[in-house]
Design a protein around this motif. Structure first.
Motif, mmCIF file in Angstrom:
data_model
loop_
_atom_site.group_PDB
_atom_site.id
_atom_site.type_symbol
_atom_site.label_atom_id
_atom_site.label_comp_id
_atom_site.label_asym_id
_atom_site.label_seq_id
_atom_site.Cartn_x
_atom_site.Cartn_y
_atom_site.Cartn_z
ATOM 1 N N ASN A 182 77.356 105.995 54.463
ATOM 2 C CA ASN A 182 76.292 105.722 53.382
ATOM 3 C C ASN A 182 74.945 105.724 54.092
ATOM 4 O OD1 ASN A 182 78.205 105.668 51.238
ATOM 5 N ND2 ASN A 182 78.719 103.562 51.734
ATOM 6 N N ASN A 183 74.985 105.372 55.516
ATOM 7 C CA ASN A 183 73.634 105.242 56.298
ATOM 8 C C ASN A 183 73.566 106.099 57.468
ATOM 9 O OD1 ASN A 183 74.474 102.236 55.293
ATOM 10 N ND2 ASN A 183 72.905 102.942 54.316
ATOM 11 N N PRO B 296 71.351 109.936 52.762
ATOM 12 C CA PRO B 296 71.265 108.751 52.266
ATOM 13 C C PRO B 296 70.208 108.167 52.155
ATOM 14 C CG PRO B 296 71.488 109.233 54.558
ATOM 15 C CD PRO B 296 71.585 110.675 53.932
#
Length: 231
Positions: free
Chosen positions: A100-101, A158
């Motif tokens: 997600n990052n 992201p």
């Protein structure tokens, strides 16, 4: 002029040591040992800016010192490929660990692109200074975006990346580094009187290896501690 200046290697050593400290504290937060607002707290953000500025001044200086007379494209390409492969490896590992990052344009990605953008100005220090100051000024008055060109594909990336370095304003710092390497101050190598202490320059000469190795080492150590302590 020498293609290597001791003072630049020492500055790069300082940058790599500060970066290791920064990431060590970040990992303390990641594993839940502290709740400090790193990297986004005001003081921590400034700390990161100091590290990035040091690295990118060194990048510009190295371009000037290495290629001011002529560009050795074989040498430049070999180094560029090393950086690109390392950047890709970081992206893939981060995609697996923090999907997600994940890191899509971090320090090494920036260094590769900035090297390509700045290499033709390696022998033009005054023009580089002007370009660098204009880029930084244009960014600070809002004429340039820190997320360009990724704003065009923002929905596919992201919302937050664990390491993002915008082309603007940071490529301006690289241009200023080119000029800095041409100044009489740096040509006189202000730290040459301590050059016998070669250990001061050693980490700076191997900064890429340290950059790639230190975080996996930290994660392995903290992960093992977390496993043994049942955290």
């Amino acid at each position: 002029m020498n293609s290597r200046i001791f003072s630049i290697d020492v500055l790069r050593t300082v940058a790599i040591v500060l970066m290791v400290i920064f990431h060590f504290i970040y990992d303390l937060k990641f594993f839940g040992y502290v709740d400090w607002n790193i990297p986004d707290g005001e003081g921590w953000r400034t700390f990161r800016y100091v590290i990035l500025s040091s690295f990118f001044i060194c990048l510009g200086a190295s371009l000037h010192l290495s290629y001011q007379r002529a560009i050795n494209w074989k040498k430049f390409t070999k180094r560029l490929i090393q950086i690109l492969v390392s950047a890709l490896a970081i992206s893939l590992v981060s995609l697996l660990m923090v999907p997600n990052n994940y890191i899509y344009f971090g320090v090494l990605h920036f260094i590769a692109v900035a090297s390509l953008l700045c290499i033709m100005f390696a022998n033009k220090p005054r023009m580089s200074l002007l370009i660098g100051l204009c880029i930084i000024a244009a960014y600070n008055i809002g004429w340039m975006s820190g997320i360009w060109p990724f704003n065009y594909i923002r929905s596919y990336l992201p919302a937050y990346s664990n390491d993002y370095v915008g082309l603007f304003p940071w490529v301006g710092v690289v241009f200023i580094g080119i000029w800095f390497a041409s100044t009489a101050f740096l040509q006189n190598d202000p730290l040459k009187h301590i050059e016998k202490n070669t250990w001061l320059a050693l980490p700076g000469k191997h900064s890429l290896v340290i950059y790639l190795v230190h975080q996996p080492a930290f994660f392995a150590i903290f992960g093992l501690i977390a496993y043994l302590s049942g955290r």
